[in-house]
Scaffold this motif. Structure first.
Motif, PDB file in Angstrom:
ATOM      1  N   VAL A  27      53.374   9.513   0.843  1.00  0.00           N
ATOM      2  CA  VAL A  27      54.790   9.714   1.132  1.00  0.00           C
ATOM      3  C   VAL A  27      55.569   9.417  -0.146  1.00  0.00           C
ATOM      4  CG1 VAL A  27      56.747   9.057   2.575  1.00  0.00           C
ATOM      5  CG2 VAL A  27      54.423   9.029   3.531  1.00  0.00           C
ATOM      6  N   GLY A  28      56.112  10.454  -0.731  1.00  0.00           N
ATOM      7  CA  GLY A  28      56.789  10.328  -2.012  1.00  0.00           C
ATOM      8  C   GLY A  28      56.035  11.125  -3.055  1.00  0.00           C
ATOM      9  N   ALA A  29      56.583  12.259  -3.450  1.00  0.00           N
ATOM     10  CA  ALA A  29      55.884  13.160  -4.372  1.00  0.00           C
ATOM     11  C   ALA A  29      56.457  13.082  -5.776  1.00  0.00           C
ATOM     12  CB  ALA A  29      55.951  14.591  -3.850  1.00  0.00           C
ATOM     13  N   GLY A  30      57.026  11.930  -6.127  1.00  0.00           N
ATOM     14  CA  GLY A  30      57.514  11.725  -7.487  1.00  0.00           C
ATOM     15  C   GLY A  30      56.371  11.466  -8.443  1.00  0.00           C
ATOM     16  N   LYS A  64      49.095  22.815  -5.492  1.00  0.00           N
ATOM     17  CA  LYS A  64      48.352  21.980  -6.430  1.00  0.00           C
ATOM     18  C   LYS A  64      49.290  21.237  -7.380  1.00  0.00           C
ATOM     19  CE  LYS A  64      47.621  26.178  -9.153  1.00  0.00           C
ATOM     20  NZ  LYS A  64      46.612  27.181  -9.560  1.00  0.00           N
ATOM     21  N   ILE A  65      48.740  20.228  -8.000  1.00  0.00           N
ATOM     22  CA  ILE A  65      49.404  19.505  -9.076  1.00  0.00           C
ATOM     23  C   ILE A  65      48.679  19.879 -10.359  1.00  0.00           C
ATOM     24  CG2 ILE A  65      49.929  17.237 -10.058  1.00  0.00           C
ATOM     25  CD1 ILE A  65      49.925  16.155  -7.180  1.00  0.00           C
ATOM     26  N   ILE A  66      49.449  20.207 -11.386  1.00  0.00           N
ATOM     27  CA  ILE A  66      48.867  20.613 -12.669  1.00  0.00           C
ATOM     28  C   ILE A  66      49.257  19.589 -13.726  1.00  0.00           C
ATOM     29  CG2 ILE A  66      48.682  22.442 -14.385  1.00  0.00           C
ATOM     30  CD1 ILE A  66      49.632  24.404 -12.251  1.00  0.00           C
ATOM     31  N   SER A  67      48.287  19.127 -14.476  1.00  0.00           N
ATOM     32  CA  SER A  67      48.553  18.160 -15.538  1.00  0.00           C
ATOM     33  C   SER A  67      48.952  18.883 -16.814  1.00  0.00           C
ATOM     34  CB  SER A  67      47.308  17.297 -15.792  1.00  0.00           C
ATOM     35  OG  SER A  67      46.284  18.085 -16.378  1.00  0.00           O
ATOM     36  N   VAL A  68      49.493  18.146 -17.754  1.00  0.00           N
ATOM     37  CA  VAL A  68      49.937  18.755 -19.013  1.00  0.00           C
ATOM     38  C   VAL A  68      48.775  19.342 -19.804  1.00  0.00           C
ATOM     39  CG1 VAL A  68      52.024  17.343 -19.247  1.00  0.00           C
ATOM     40  CG2 VAL A  68      49.848  16.498 -20.150  1.00  0.00           C
ATOM     41  N   ASP A  69      47.551  18.876 -19.545  1.00  0.00           N
ATOM     42  CA  ASP A  69      46.397  19.427 -20.248  1.00  0.00           C
ATOM     43  C   ASP A  69      45.700  20.533 -19.460  1.00  0.00           C
ATOM     44  OD1 ASP A  69      45.200  17.965 -18.253  1.00  0.00           O
ATOM     45  OD2 ASP A  69      44.181  16.553 -19.586  1.00  0.00           O
ATOM     46  N   GLY A  70      46.355  20.996 -18.371  1.00  0.00           N
ATOM     47  CA  GLY A  70      45.848  22.148 -17.647  1.00  0.00           C
ATOM     48  C   GLY A  70      44.910  21.852 -16.493  1.00  0.00           C
ATOM     49  N   ARG A  71      44.565  20.605 -16.244  1.00  0.00           N
ATOM     50  CA  ARG A  71      43.715  20.285 -15.096  1.00  0.00           C
ATOM     51  C   ARG A  71      44.512  20.443 -13.804  1.00  0.00           C
ATOM     52  NH1 ARG A  71      41.877  14.488 -15.856  1.00  0.00           N
ATOM     53  NH2 ARG A  71      43.915  14.339 -16.875  1.00  0.00           N
ATOM     54  N   GLU A  72      43.822  20.778 -12.733  1.00  0.00           N
ATOM     55  CA  GLU A  72      44.483  21.024 -11.460  1.00  0.00           C
ATOM     56  C   GLU A  72      43.883  20.166 -10.355  1.00  0.00           C
ATOM     57  OE1 GLU A  72      44.194  25.171 -10.617  1.00  0.00           O
ATOM     58  OE2 GLU A  72      45.519  25.776 -12.272  1.00  0.00           O
ATOM     59  N   ASP A 149      58.121  19.604 -17.985  1.00  0.00           N
ATOM     60  CA  ASP A 149      58.223  21.008 -17.572  1.00  0.00           C
ATOM     61  C   ASP A 149      57.436  21.272 -16.294  1.00  0.00           C
ATOM     62  OD1 ASP A 149      59.811  21.612 -19.796  1.00  0.00           O
ATOM     63  OD2 ASP A 149      58.050  21.984 -21.051  1.00  0.00           O
ATOM     64  N   GLY A 150      57.543  20.338 -15.346  1.00  0.00           N
ATOM     65  CA  GLY A 150      56.897  20.503 -14.049  1.00  0.00           C
ATOM     66  C   GLY A 150      55.448  20.096 -14.004  1.00  0.00           C
ATOM     67  N   ARG A 151      54.888  19.720 -15.133  1.00  0.00           N
ATOM     68  CA  ARG A 151      53.486  19.304 -15.171  1.00  0.00           C
ATOM     69  C   ARG A 151      53.389  17.777 -15.306  1.00  0.00           C
ATOM     70  NH1 ARG A 151      49.414  23.590 -17.920  1.00  0.00           N
ATOM     71  NH2 ARG A 151      50.195  25.463 -16.874  1.00  0.00           N
ATOM     72  N   LEU A 152      52.335  17.225 -14.726  1.00  0.00           N
ATOM     73  CA  LEU A 152      52.166  15.775 -14.690  1.00  0.00           C
ATOM     74  C   LEU A 152      51.545  15.264 -15.983  1.00  0.00           C
ATOM     75  CD1 LEU A 152      52.235  13.135 -12.940  1.00  0.00           C
ATOM     76  CD2 LEU A 152      49.865  13.694 -12.306  1.00  0.00           C
ATOM     77  N   LYS A 153      52.203  14.279 -16.571  1.00  0.00           N
ATOM     78  CA  LYS A 153      51.650  13.569 -17.722  1.00  0.00           C
ATOM     79  C   LYS A 153      51.469  12.115 -17.300  1.00  0.00           C
ATOM     80  CE  LYS A 153      52.512  12.379 -22.566  1.00  0.00           C
ATOM     81  NZ  LYS A 153      53.463  12.490 -23.710  1.00  0.00           N
ATOM     82  N   SER A 154      50.236  11.670 -17.231  1.00  0.00           N
ATOM     83  CA  SER A 154      49.998  10.312 -16.742  1.00  0.00           C
ATOM     84  C   SER A 154      48.870   9.645 -17.515  1.00  0.00           C
ATOM     85  CB  SER A 154      49.641  10.325 -15.249  1.00  0.00           C
ATOM     86  OG  SER A 154      48.428  11.005 -15.021  1.00  0.00           O
ATOM     87  N   VAL A 155      48.979   8.332 -17.626  1.00  0.00           N
ATOM     88  CA  VAL A 155      47.915   7.495 -18.172  1.00  0.00           C
ATOM     89  C   VAL A 155      47.697   6.381 -17.162  1.00  0.00           C
ATOM     90  CG1 VAL A 155      47.140   6.011 -20.051  1.00  0.00           C
ATOM     91  CG2 VAL A 155      48.583   8.007 -20.546  1.00  0.00           C
TER      92      VAL A 155
END
Length: 304
Positions: A27-30, A64-72, A149-155
């Motif tokens: 719950v929460g898609a941030g 789907k969720i797409i990461s900044v490096d193109g993984r889905e 730009d809509g893509r997830l960047k996470s560490v």
């Protein structure tokens, strides 16, 4: 490893619905919810994201969720929990002051575990009572996550990054999904200690981001005094500082801690943190003031 996660009640280990995957609703898609959805989905779990507005439309369209490096990572998007579906876990990643509005929906859910994962200084008992102690899990994420730009960047596995939670079985599930996790038996002390520590850093980031200049030494010193005030409030409420590292921070000489805060205002992380705005910081300061009337004068003076 698989045996420890076989079909058993949540008070022991965790039941898998079929194969190796679990049914998990977030719950929460941030940024935080999306980061957990990304990693849990890629680990083989069936993830449903509860979202709203443009984010809901975006997730429904792509699936789907797409990461900044193109993984889905595949996800299902919905605007509300299905109370009749017995999720293995409902993970709540909204801001703390938004959680109360969700309690009736969470209470009605037949989910086996309900995990609240956010910054909070308030008591966790109302959350626990709303969903029932056997289902309740308290947690806090320590990671960086942003959208570019809509893509997830996470560490999620950088130095010192670890999700802290009250459930050993769920900590194991997270670790198996590549999310470092540890168990904390006193989550109330941990959460309150963490708020006392991070609120001055949030304030540093807000001030730096808003005006585009770094902190002065005097400003950094004032934030350190606010941090020490927060630690004193935690102790006055009967809690030890958790984790032990924060006990060491509280004993750090003022000049050295001031130097750390002053230097923090000159890092690139400040811009990302400040961009989130003052809402969470205000709510956390207000919660501290409500818990300890008359003991948060420095924090209230700095409230954005």
């Amino acid at each position: 490893m698989e045996t420890s996660l076989a079909a058993m009640p949540v008070s022991g280990t965790l039941r898998r619905p079929h194969g190796d995957g679990m049914h998990i609703a977030i719950v929460g898609a941030g940024r935080i919810g999306s980061a957990f959805a990304f990693h849990l989905s890629r680990a083989g779990h069936e993830v449903t994201l509860v979202a709203r507005g443009a984010r809901l439309a975006e997730l429904r369209a792509s699936g789907k969720i797409i990461s900044v490096d193109g993984r889905e990572a595949s996800v299902r998007a919905t605007d509300a929990l299905d109370p009749s579906f017995s999720f293995d876990l409902v993970l709540v990643t909204v801001l703390a002051h938004q959680a109360d509005a969700l309690l009736p929906e969470l209470r009605a859910s037949t989910a086996k575990s309900v995990m609240f994962m956010f910054n909070t200084f308030g008591p966790v008992e109302p959350l626990r009572d709303a969903v029932g102690a056997p289902r309740f899990v308290s947690a806090f994420p320590n990671m960086t996550a942003f959208f570019v730009d809509g893509r997830l960047k996470s560490v999620v596995d950088g130095p010192g990054m670890v999700t802290t939670l009250s459930s050993a079985p769920w900590a194991e599930v997270f670790r198996m999904a590549g999310l470092p996790a540890e168990v904390e038996p006193d989550m109330t002390a941990f959460l309150r200690s963490h708020v006392a520590f991070v609120v001055p850093l949030f304030l540093a980031a807000l001030r730096t981001w808003k005006r585009g200049t770094e902190l002065t030494w005097v400003e950094a010193k004032a934030l350190v005094e606010a941090m020490r005030e927060g630690f004193a409030v935690v102790r006055a409420l009967g809690h030890p500082l958790r984790p032990a590292m924060l006990g060491a921070v509280a004993k750090t000489p003022r000049w050295l801690l001031t130097l750390v805060v002053w230097a923090f205002s000159r890092t690139s992380a400040v811009k990302d943190l400040g961009a989130f705005g003052p809402g969470e910081t205000r709510a956390l300061i207000d919660a501290m003031a409500a818990a300890a009337p008359g003991q948060t004068t420095r924090l209230l003076a700095l409230r954005p």
